[in-house]
Design a protein around this motif. Structure first.
Motif, PDB file in Angstrom:
ATOM      1  N   GLY A  31      -1.046  29.743 -22.683  1.00 28.98           N
ATOM      2  CA  GLY A  31      -0.785  30.473 -23.922  1.00 28.98           C
ATOM      3  C   GLY A  31      -1.218  29.690 -25.141  1.00 28.98           C
ATOM      4  O   GLY A  31      -1.735  28.566 -25.045  1.00 28.98           O
ATOM      5  N   LYS A  32      -0.987  30.303 -26.300  1.00 28.25           N
ATOM      6  CA  LYS A  32      -1.429  29.731 -27.570  1.00 28.25           C
ATOM      7  C   LYS A  32      -0.805  28.365 -27.856  1.00 28.25           C
ATOM      8  O   LYS A  32      -1.490  27.450 -28.318  1.00 28.25           O
ATOM      9  CB  LYS A  32      -1.111  30.704 -28.702  1.00 28.25           C
ATOM     10  N   ALA A  33       0.484  28.214 -27.580  1.00 22.57           N
ATOM     11  CA  ALA A  33       1.140  26.928 -27.877  1.00 22.57           C
ATOM     12  C   ALA A  33       0.531  25.800 -27.058  1.00 22.57           C
ATOM     13  O   ALA A  33       0.319  24.699 -27.570  1.00 22.57           O
ATOM     14  CB  ALA A  33       2.640  27.029 -27.626  1.00 22.57           C
ATOM     15  N   THR A  34       0.226  26.066 -25.808  1.00 26.65           N
ATOM     16  CA  THR A  34      -0.396  25.052 -24.965  1.00 26.65           C
ATOM     17  C   THR A  34      -1.818  24.770 -25.440  1.00 26.65           C
ATOM     18  O   THR A  34      -2.247  23.613 -25.504  1.00 26.65           O
ATOM     19  CB  THR A  34      -0.386  25.491 -23.490  1.00 26.65           C
ATOM     20  N   ALA A  35      -2.545  25.824 -25.799  1.00 26.90           N
ATOM     21  CA  ALA A  35      -3.902  25.642 -26.335  1.00 26.90           C
ATOM     22  C   ALA A  35      -3.858  24.838 -27.629  1.00 26.90           C
ATOM     23  O   ALA A  35      -4.705  23.960 -27.856  1.00 26.90           O
ATOM     24  CB  ALA A  35      -4.570  26.994 -26.562  1.00 26.90           C
ATOM     25  N   ASP A  36      -2.867  25.099 -28.476  1.00 25.98           N
ATOM     26  CA  ASP A  36      -2.721  24.338 -29.723  1.00 25.98           C
ATOM     27  C   ASP A  36      -2.421  22.864 -29.444  1.00 25.98           C
ATOM     28  O   ASP A  36      -2.923  21.981 -30.142  1.00 25.98           O
ATOM     29  CB  ASP A  36      -1.622  24.941 -30.602  1.00 25.98           C
TER      30      ASP A  36
END
Length: 187
Positions: A31-36
């Motif tokens: 998800g986005k948090a992991t990608a961030d």
């Protein structure tokens, strides 16, 4: 592919990537948090699924490129991702790269926990530890479906989680839950 499903795995991958002098990677994030978390270390995600769950990531990971997957994860991670990817023809290697341990609680912290009317969980293991230590009388607001399903199986009094996992949606779910609880019992 290197498949990353947590901030802890992202940080570990970034550390080892730097030690290895930054070789090329093809990375999928849950998800986005992991990608961030990876982006903060200079690693761009090549793929992020439409919904931040291992099940959706496994279903949507493109099969027209690499078909081998390295999955650095917690020793406590479920096998959902590997099993689903293997059913699609991917070869997976699960690398148990870290684990999480419950934090010690003193008597005062346990007393506060027992008095809680709502508790938040970002992982199934956190829900299990809470259940073991103080039971399931509190309502549970979970970051997503995976933690929510675990809280339901454990028998928490009421369980809610956002349709799309993530920090912002989780915060909104906590706010909505607390607003409903206060409206029902303003004391």
């Amino acid at each position: 592919w290197v498949v990353v499903t947590s901030a802890d795995a992202a940080n570990l991958l970034a550390h080892e990537w730097n030690r290895a002098q930054r070789p090329p990677l093809t990375v999928a994030c849950v998800g986005k948090a992991t990608a961030d978390a990876l982006a903060a270390h200079g690693i761009a995600a090549d793929f992020v699924p439409s919904k931040a769950t291992a099940k959706v990531l496994a279903a949507e990971l493109p099969a027209d490129g690499p078909t081998s997957v390295l999955y650095p994860c917690s020793a406590l991670a479920a096998d959902t991702l590997c099993e689903a990817l293997e059913s699609r023809g991917f070869t997976t290697e699960r690398l148990e790269a870290y684990t999480v341990e419950p934090a010690p609680w003193d008597a005062a912290e346990e007393e506060l926990a027992r008095a809680a009317r709502v508790v938040t969980f970002a992982s199934p293991s956190a829900a299990r530890v809470w259940c073991e230590r103080v039971g399931t009388a509190a309502g549970a607001v979970c970051i997503g479906e995976t933690s929510g399903r675990e809280a339901e199986q454990l028998g928490f009094a009421r369980v809610v989680y956002p349709d799309s996992p993530g920090i912002d949606a989780w915060a909104d779910a906590v706010e909505a839950y607390c607003s409903r609880t206060e409206a029902a019992d303003p004391s």
